[in-house]
Enzyme design. Structure first.
Site, PDB file in Angstrom:
ATOM      1  N   LYS A 153      16.514 -18.869   4.807  1.00 18.17           N
ATOM      2  CA  LYS A 153      15.892 -18.373   3.570  1.00 18.17           C
ATOM      3  C   LYS A 153      16.020 -19.391   2.446  1.00 18.17           C
ATOM      4  O   LYS A 153      15.105 -19.548   1.626  1.00 18.17           O
ATOM      5  CB  LYS A 153      16.527 -17.054   3.171  1.00 18.17           C
ATOM      6  CG  LYS A 153      16.290 -15.966   4.205  1.00 18.17           C
ATOM      7  CD  LYS A 153      16.511 -14.603   3.605  1.00 18.17           C
ATOM      8  CE  LYS A 153      15.993 -13.527   4.523  1.00 18.17           C
ATOM      9  NZ  LYS A 153      16.772 -13.393   5.760  1.00 18.17           N
ATOM     10  N   GLU A 193      19.935 -12.455  -5.559  1.00 17.67           N
ATOM     11  CA  GLU A 193      18.627 -12.138  -6.122  1.00 17.67           C
ATOM     12  C   GLU A 193      18.705 -10.847  -6.926  1.00 17.67           C
ATOM     13  O   GLU A 193      19.565 -10.011  -6.664  1.00 17.67           O
ATOM     14  CB  GLU A 193      17.599 -11.892  -4.984  1.00 17.67           C
ATOM     15  CG  GLU A 193      17.006 -13.146  -4.392  1.00 17.67           C
ATOM     16  CD  GLU A 193      15.977 -12.853  -3.304  1.00 17.67           C
ATOM     17  OE1 GLU A 193      15.754 -11.670  -2.963  1.00 17.67           O
ATOM     18  OE2 GLU A 193      15.404 -13.825  -2.790  1.00 17.67           O
ATOM     19  N   HIS A 208      15.148  -1.113   8.721  1.00 17.68           N
ATOM     20  CA  HIS A 208      14.517  -2.423   8.912  1.00 17.68           C
ATOM     21  C   HIS A 208      13.688  -2.519  10.193  1.00 17.68           C
ATOM     22  O   HIS A 208      13.321  -3.608  10.619  1.00 17.68           O
ATOM     23  CB  HIS A 208      15.560  -3.548   8.861  1.00 17.68           C
ATOM     24  CG  HIS A 208      16.345  -3.514   7.588  1.00 17.68           C
ATOM     25  ND1 HIS A 208      15.791  -3.862   6.385  1.00 17.68           N
ATOM     26  CD2 HIS A 208      17.616  -3.134   7.323  1.00 17.68           C
ATOM     27  CE1 HIS A 208      16.693  -3.708   5.432  1.00 17.68           C
ATOM     28  NE2 HIS A 208      17.799  -3.253   5.973  1.00 17.68           N
ATOM     29  N   ARG A 223       5.692 -16.394  13.907  1.00 14.72           N
ATOM     30  CA  ARG A 223       5.268 -15.912  15.232  1.00 14.72           C
ATOM     31  C   ARG A 223       4.079 -14.982  15.068  1.00 14.72           C
ATOM     32  O   ARG A 223       3.732 -14.603  13.947  1.00 14.72           O
ATOM     33  CB  ARG A 223       6.422 -15.122  15.867  1.00 14.72           C
ATOM     34  CG  ARG A 223       6.810 -13.910  15.017  1.00 14.72           C
ATOM     35  CD  ARG A 223       7.774 -12.962  15.684  1.00 14.72           C
ATOM     36  NE  ARG A 223       7.926 -11.745  14.903  1.00 14.72           N
ATOM     37  CZ  ARG A 223       8.743 -11.589  13.870  1.00 14.72           C
ATOM     38  NH1 ARG A 223       9.494 -12.592  13.462  1.00 14.72           N
ATOM     39  NH2 ARG A 223       8.805 -10.446  13.222  1.00 14.72           N
TER      40      ARG A 223
HETATM   41  C1  MV4 Z   1      14.971  -7.350  -0.900  1.00 13.02           C
HETATM   42  C2  MV4 Z   1      14.875  -6.008  -1.341  1.00 13.02           C
HETATM   43  C3  MV4 Z   1      14.969  -5.770  -2.682  1.00 13.02           C
HETATM   44  N1  MV4 Z   1      15.152  -6.779  -3.541  1.00 13.02           N
HETATM   45  N2  MV4 Z   1      15.132  -8.329  -1.795  1.00 13.02           N
HETATM   46  C4  MV4 Z   1      15.138  -6.382   3.761  1.00 13.02           C
HETATM   47  C5  MV4 Z   1      15.061  -7.288   4.942  1.00 13.02           C
HETATM   48  C6  MV4 Z   1      14.815  -8.643   4.404  1.00 13.02           C
HETATM   49  N3  MV4 Z   1      13.725  -9.218   5.126  1.00 13.02           N
HETATM   50  C7  MV4 Z   1      14.557  -8.497   2.974  1.00 13.02           C
HETATM   51  N4  MV4 Z   1      14.783  -7.133   2.611  1.00 13.02           N
HETATM   52  C8  MV4 Z   1      14.768  -6.711   1.332  1.00 13.02           C
HETATM   53  N5  MV4 Z   1      14.903  -7.678   0.391  1.00 13.02           N
HETATM   54  C9  MV4 Z   1      15.241  -8.031  -3.086  1.00 13.02           C
HETATM   55  N6  MV4 Z   1      15.455  -9.019  -3.964  1.00 13.02           N
HETATM   56  C10 MV4 Z   1      14.689  -5.012  -0.379  1.00 13.02           C
HETATM   57  C11 MV4 Z   1      14.653  -5.351   0.958  1.00 13.02           C
HETATM   58  C12 MV4 Z   1      14.460  -4.248   1.859  1.00 13.02           C
HETATM   59  C13 MV4 Z   1      13.318  -4.121   2.632  1.00 13.02           C
HETATM   60  C14 MV4 Z   1      12.311  -5.068   2.598  1.00 13.02           C
HETATM   61  C15 MV4 Z   1      11.183  -4.930   3.381  1.00 13.02           C
HETATM   62  C16 MV4 Z   1      11.038  -3.813   4.186  1.00 13.02           C
HETATM   63  C17 MV4 Z   1      12.017  -2.876   4.233  1.00 13.02           C
HETATM   64  C18 MV4 Z   1      13.161  -3.012   3.466  1.00 13.02           C
HETATM   65  C19 MV4 Z   1      14.144  -2.023   3.522  1.00 13.02           C
HETATM   66  C20 MV4 Z   1      15.271  -2.161   2.766  1.00 13.02           C
HETATM   67  C21 MV4 Z   1      15.441  -3.284   1.940  1.00 13.02           C
END
Ligand code: MV4
Length: 479
Positions: free
Chosen positions: A115, A199, A234, A291
């Site tokens: 990341k 973040e 997730h 992918r």
């Molecule tokens: C976040 C967020 C809120 N704020 N970043 C979850 C997995 C990872 N790929 C990134 N994720 C998140 N990042 C910030 N700054 C909330 C999530 C997140 C989430 C993101 C996409 C789909 C489902 C989710 C479920 C919980 C938290």
């Protein structure tokens, strides 16, 4: 390219081979001992057993797979999703052995696998990002300064993380130190890399992602967005395209941002750029998946393209003939992931024998399936049986058809997420489009499905009673 090997199993292996056959390309399947009789093995022109059931002794054995490919005179390897699909070392080894990896170069996979490296790479491109830092942080005092600048709640993320692993929300300053320590030790043990960063926490985001495709001649296209907010821990469960909340302007902005992310890592092939969208419709770049994704069919349907065909074409070095201006959205597509999991029992895997297994068919229904009646579901792999996809002119049509298709889908022997799909499709928040990534947590409980079952049972009892009464009348009719 005359022959490709698909380094995968289940529905995606079949999906890839279907397109290969359509293009006149021969196919090679690889399989584990657990998959000897699996449909993907029979579907291929040739098939080779590569080891015992556990993935780390079969589907994850990159060197073994390359060896098989060379023995059978294969030209290219398609990795599908999961397994070796985002393994930069594997992509590199494939190319080193004179074969074509049907996917991006290892360089792009490596950048997007971190990341922090991803943030670094897109820095110059003016992509909207969540307020935060783009360096690993270990110093707690520094973390206090940064967190206060950003403002609580904040999120600590592992650079090497994925699927929400190594993420910690911090609501108040007094929890910062303990949460940071935990995040670092979690990241170290899970990924062997303790780098974390901070973040701003976006509290109720939607997850919207853009499908991109790039050729080796510098052309990059986007195929619009997918809305993937309906997820559980997730794990996505329902995906759709387009999103009901994007305006054409916002879609264009996100599409162009996604293309810049692809450009930033010299991307080639099909990829997905993930964004978070907050309640005010601000969008932020999250990460890029290098992918073909599980949910690619909804994009294929609304954009009218075959993404696997395009992947193969750009892997052969062909120029993309389509221009961005020529692409437009046709209708609406909805996808439900049908898992052998029990929605009444915390979605625990429900493996066993598929005593009955009949797929719905009809106009506006596509099922990307990897199973058949009578099969045992192996315990070694992801328990996804199929993807049920419906489409129509409008979102309402796609939803109505999804409800019908779920009813027509017959499964006995294991529990599935089909009734959960009905719950989502009938839910007011989903139907109105007013939902975020918390949908399942906020609204779902097993009782919701039990209520549906009870209603169904009541209707069935009434129909039976009616039949009984009318039968009796017929019996009694005087001659
Ligand atoms: C976040 C967020 C809120 N704020 N970043 C979850 C997995 C990872 N790929 C990134 N994720 C998140 N990042 C910030 N700054 C909330 C999530 C997140 C989430 C993101 C996409 C789909 C489902 C989710 C479920 C919980 C938290």
């Amino acid at each position: 390219m005359k022959k490709i090997l698909v380094a995968n199993r289940g529905e995606i292996a079949i999906r890839v081979m279907q397109t290969a056959k359509k293009m006149g390309i021969k196919t090679v399947a690889v399989f584990s001992e657990a998959d000897r009789n699996a449909p993907h093995v029979r579907f291929a022109d040739e098939a080779v057993c590569i080891g015992p059931p556990p993935s780390n002794q079969s589907y994850l054995l990159g060197d073994k797979i390359i060896e098989v490919a060379k023995e059978l005179d294969v030209d290219g390897i398609h990795p599908g999703y999961g397994f070796l699909s985002e393994n930069a070392d594997f992509a590199e080894a494939v190319e080193k052995n004179g074969l074509i990896f049907i996917g991006p170069k290892s360089h792009a996979i490596r950048i997007m696998g971190s990341k922090l490296a991803a943030k670094e790479a897109v820095k110059k491109y003016n992509i909207p990002m969540v307020p935060g830092i783009d360096e690993a942080i270990t110093d707690v005092d520094k973390a206090h300064v940064i967190a206060n600048e950003i403002g609580f709640p904040i999120l600590i993320k592992a650079s090497a993380g994925g699927g929400g692993k190594g993420m910690r929300i911090v609501d108040k300053e007094k929890d910062l130190e303990s949460q940071m320590t935990r995040a670092i030790s979690e990241a170290t043990s899970a990924f062997g890399d303790g780098s974390v960063f901070i973040e701003k926490y976006v509290t109720s985001p939607r997850h919207i992602e853009i499908q991109v495709l790039a050729d080796t001649h510098g052309n990059i296209l986007h195929f619009f967005e997918r809305e993937c907010s309906i997820q559980r821990r997730h794990q996505k469960v329902v995906e759709e395209a387009p999103s009901s909340i994007l305006t054409p302007e916002l879609r264009n902005e996100m599409g162009e941002a996604a293309k810049k992310v692809a450009e930033a890592c010299d991307y080639v092939g099909a990829g997905t750029v993930e964004f978070l969208m907050d309640a005010d419709h601000n969008f932020y770049f999250l990460e890029m998946n290098t992918r073909l994704q599980v949910e690619h069919p909804v994009s294929e349907i609304i954009a009218g393209v075959d993404l696997v065909e395009l992947q193969i074409k750009v892997a052969r070095g062909e120029k993309l003939e389509i221009k961005q201006e020529d692409l437009k959205i046709h209708g609406h597509a909805m996808e439900l992931r049908v898992y052998a999991e029990d929605p009444l029992n915390d979605f625990l895997p429900s493996v066993g024998n598929l005593e009955r297994y009949r797929l719905p068919v009809g106009e506006g229904i596509r099922v990307d399936n990897g199973f058949e009646e009578g099969m045992d579901i192996p315990i070694y792999y992801d328990p996804m049986l199929s993807k049920l996809i419906t489409y129509g002119k409008t979102r309402e049509e796609a939803i109505a058809l999804m409800i019908k298709a779920i009813e027509a889908y017959e499964v006995a022997g294991v529990q599935t997420t089909l009734p959960f799909g009905t719950f989502v499709m009938e839910h007011e928040a989903f139907r109105s489009g007013n939902f975020d990534t918390h949908f399942v947590k906020d609204y779902y409980s097993p009782e919701a499905i039990l209520q549906n079952n009870e209603q169904g049972a009541r209707i069935a009892a009434m129909v039976a009673l009616q039949h009984y009464v009318s039968d009796k009348k017929i019996v009694r009719l005087p001659k």
